[in-house]
Design a protein around this motif. Structure first.
Motif, PDB file in Angstrom:
ATOM      1  N   ILE A  94       0.672   1.013   1.339  1.00  0.00           N
ATOM      2  CA  ILE A  94       0.416   2.299   1.989  1.00  0.00           C
ATOM      3  C   ILE A  94       1.406   2.483   3.129  1.00  0.00           C
ATOM      4  CG2 ILE A  94      -1.372   1.256   3.456  1.00  0.00           C
ATOM      5  CD1 ILE A  94      -2.951   3.881   3.181  1.00  0.00           C
ATOM      6  N   ASP A  95       1.859   3.713   3.360  1.00  0.00           N
ATOM      7  CA  ASP A  95       2.836   3.977   4.424  1.00  0.00           C
ATOM      8  C   ASP A  95       2.176   3.914   5.802  1.00  0.00           C
ATOM      9  OD1 ASP A  95       4.667   4.339   2.490  1.00  0.00           O
ATOM     10  OD2 ASP A  95       5.072   6.459   2.917  1.00  0.00           O
ATOM     11  N   ALA A  96       2.973   3.550   6.790  1.00  0.00           N
ATOM     12  CA  ALA A  96       2.454   3.427   8.154  1.00  0.00           C
ATOM     13  C   ALA A  96       2.283   4.792   8.812  1.00  0.00           C
ATOM     14  CB  ALA A  96       3.406   2.579   8.984  1.00  0.00           C
ATOM     15  N   ASP A  97       2.918   5.821   8.257  1.00  0.00           N
ATOM     16  CA  ASP A  97       3.001   7.095   8.976  1.00  0.00           C
ATOM     17  C   ASP A  97       1.804   8.019   8.733  1.00  0.00           C
ATOM     18  OD1 ASP A  97       3.490   7.740   6.403  1.00  0.00           O
ATOM     19  OD2 ASP A  97       5.540   8.420   6.700  1.00  0.00           O
ATOM     20  N   LEU A  98       0.739   7.486   8.132  1.00  0.00           N
ATOM     21  CA  LEU A  98      -0.489   8.239   7.875  1.00  0.00           C
ATOM     22  C   LEU A  98      -0.287   9.395   6.895  1.00  0.00           C
ATOM     23  CD1 LEU A  98      -1.891   8.217  11.509  1.00  0.00           C
ATOM     24  CD2 LEU A  98      -2.740   6.903   9.569  1.00  0.00           C
ATOM     25  N   GLN A  99       0.811   9.358   6.170  1.00  0.00           N
ATOM     26  CA  GLN A  99       1.010  10.378   5.133  1.00  0.00           C
ATOM     27  C   GLN A  99       0.190  10.047   3.893  1.00  0.00           C
ATOM     28  OE1 GLN A  99       5.425  10.575   5.026  1.00  0.00           O
ATOM     29  NE2 GLN A  99       5.089  12.765   5.001  1.00  0.00           N
ATOM     30  N   HIS A 100      -0.205   8.796   3.795  1.00  0.00           N
ATOM     31  CA  HIS A 100      -1.096   8.412   2.711  1.00  0.00           C
ATOM     32  C   HIS A 100      -2.505   8.320   3.288  1.00  0.00           C
ATOM     33  CE1 HIS A 100       2.499   6.248   0.625  1.00  0.00           C
ATOM     34  NE2 HIS A 100       2.553   7.562   0.506  1.00  0.00           N
ATOM     35  N   CYS A 199       1.906  16.124   5.752  1.00  0.00           N
ATOM     36  CA  CYS A 199       3.196  16.046   6.421  1.00  0.00           C
ATOM     37  C   CYS A 199       3.150  14.982   7.518  1.00  0.00           C
ATOM     38  CB  CYS A 199       3.599  17.398   6.985  1.00  0.00           C
ATOM     39  SG  CYS A 199       3.978  18.538   5.657  1.00  0.00           S
ATOM     40  N   ARG A 200       4.294  14.406   7.799  1.00  0.00           N
ATOM     41  CA  ARG A 200       4.401  13.315   8.766  1.00  0.00           C
ATOM     42  C   ARG A 200       4.051  13.778  10.176  1.00  0.00           C
ATOM     43  NH1 ARG A 200       7.436   8.667  10.377  1.00  0.00           N
ATOM     44  NH2 ARG A 200       7.936   7.698   8.402  1.00  0.00           N
ATOM     45  N   GLN A 201       3.297  12.937  10.919  1.00  0.00           N
ATOM     46  CA  GLN A 201       2.873  13.313  12.268  1.00  0.00           C
ATOM     47  C   GLN A 201       3.870  12.863  13.328  1.00  0.00           C
ATOM     48  OE1 GLN A 201      -1.127  13.548  12.965  1.00  0.00           O
ATOM     49  NE2 GLN A 201      -1.125  14.466  10.939  1.00  0.00           N
TER      50      GLN A 201
HETATM   51 MG    MG Z   1       6.485   9.211   5.224  1.00  0.00          MG
END
Ligand code: MG
Ligand code: UDP
Length: 320
Positions: A94-100, A199-201
């Motif tokens: 899972i991505d760290a950027d909370l996009q997932h 979308c990325r935060q």
């Molecule tokens: Mg991302």
């Protein structure tokens, strides 16, 4: 009875603002889950304070582990490191950027409970820029024509793998890893769950346009040799056309005598053939480059710092 263990693998490259936030969201989501979980952050050679944040986080929470690379080895290497260190009965990338969305973990785990070895999260492309949408749709159309394994639009690395599937993946030792293809190559029973694109935060996407193009080429070249076949066909076609043209010119010379051939025909032939040859050479070069890289058998990544060894020692002491 102890619950089953879920390993959460989080590739992180310059995600200092996100690593703690991610852990909080995850902990909130999994607090009532029957699963135990460990979080394996792989710091992919970040140049910001990601590692520092990870150390702080690991000091606070027993189930946080990190592996930090000596430099940026790429997301594929980070995913591999995660799987190699995962001890779980199943693992999620899972991505760290909370996009997932972490909320989707329940659905992924439900699929695992049903007996699926791969549970794949598939997103739509809501909120993405139009050029990127069009380009990626085109890319998947083309790539699926070219390669032997199936790759779906909107399917990324966000997925759950069972222990069996992880072990299968770890057997594939190639240096140049194209995860999407590898996941598809190992097979097993698969289930797809759907989610809305987010979308990325914080921070920026690490994918520049150039990186995406390279990734696209990797996708095609890593999984088969069809481009070589295309070169062969192109060669045949050009050869056939030039034979026809030679014959035509020859007959013309016989019938009408020698006339000076046009500059235009000459220059087109030279340029066109030159182009075809260069492209073909490039394609062959891609493959030779890959062979060269594989023969060196270098490790996929180098570790600068990790708390995993320390944790193992600690666990041993606890048992003793
Ligand atoms: Mg991302
Ligand atoms: N990432 C990584 N190494 C890289 C590039 C990205 O580990 O060289 C990680 C990044 O930290 C993130 C995930 O891979 O957790 C997805 O990256 P990003 O959000 O930049 O990609 P996008 O969501 O735009 O596809």
């Amino acid at each position: 009875m102890a619950g089953k263990l879920l390993s959460v693998i989080v590739p992180s490259f310059n995600e200092a603002e996100n690593v703690k936030l991610f852990y909080e969201e995850l902990a909130k989501e999994l607090q009532y889950s029957p699963y135990d979980y460990e979080v394996i952050y792989v710091d992919d050679g970040s140049s910001d304070t990601t590692l520092l944040e990870l150390k702080e986080l690991a000091d606070m929470h027993y189930n946080v582990q990190y592996v930090s690379f000596t430099r940026n080895f790429g997301k594929e290497a980070a995913i591999l490191a995660g799987f190699q260190h995962a001890k779980g009965d199943c693992a999620v990338v899972i991505d760290a950027d909370l996009q997932h969305p972490v909320a989707l973990l329940h659905e992924l785990l439900a699929g695992f409970e049903e007996g699926y070895d791969q549970v794949i999260a598939r997103r739509n492309r809501k909120g993405e820029s139009l050029p990127r949408k069009v380009l990626s749709t085109m890319y998947y159309k083309i790539i699926n024509r070219f390669i032997d394994v199936r790759i779906q639009n909107g399917v990324g690395d966000f997925r759950l793998l069972s222990r069996r599937a992880i072990d299968a993946l770890l057997i594939l030792s190639e240096g140049n890893r194209f995860s999407k293809g590898l996941f598809s190559w190992i097979g097993f029973e698969q289930k797809t769950v759907y989610y809305d694109n987010v979308c990325r935060q914080n921070g920026e996407s690490k994918w520049s346009f150039g990186k995406l193009i390279n990734y696209g080429i990797d996708g095609v070249v890593s999984f088969n040799t069809k481009p070589l076949r295309v070169c062969l066909y192109a060669g045949f076609i050009v050869l056939f056309l030039s034979l026809a043209y030679i014959l035509y010119t020859f007959v013309e010379v016989l019938v009408r005598g020698v006339i000076t051939p046009g500059y235009f025909t000459l220059i087109t032939a030279i340029l066109f053939l030159g182009g075809v040859q260069l492209v073909s050479l490039g394609v062959i070069g891609e493959y030779i480059g890959r062979i060269y890289n594989e023969t060196k058998r270098r490790p996929h990544y180098l570790v600068k710092d990790t708390n995993i060894e320390a944790r193992k020692r600690y666990e041993k002491n606890m048992e003793a």
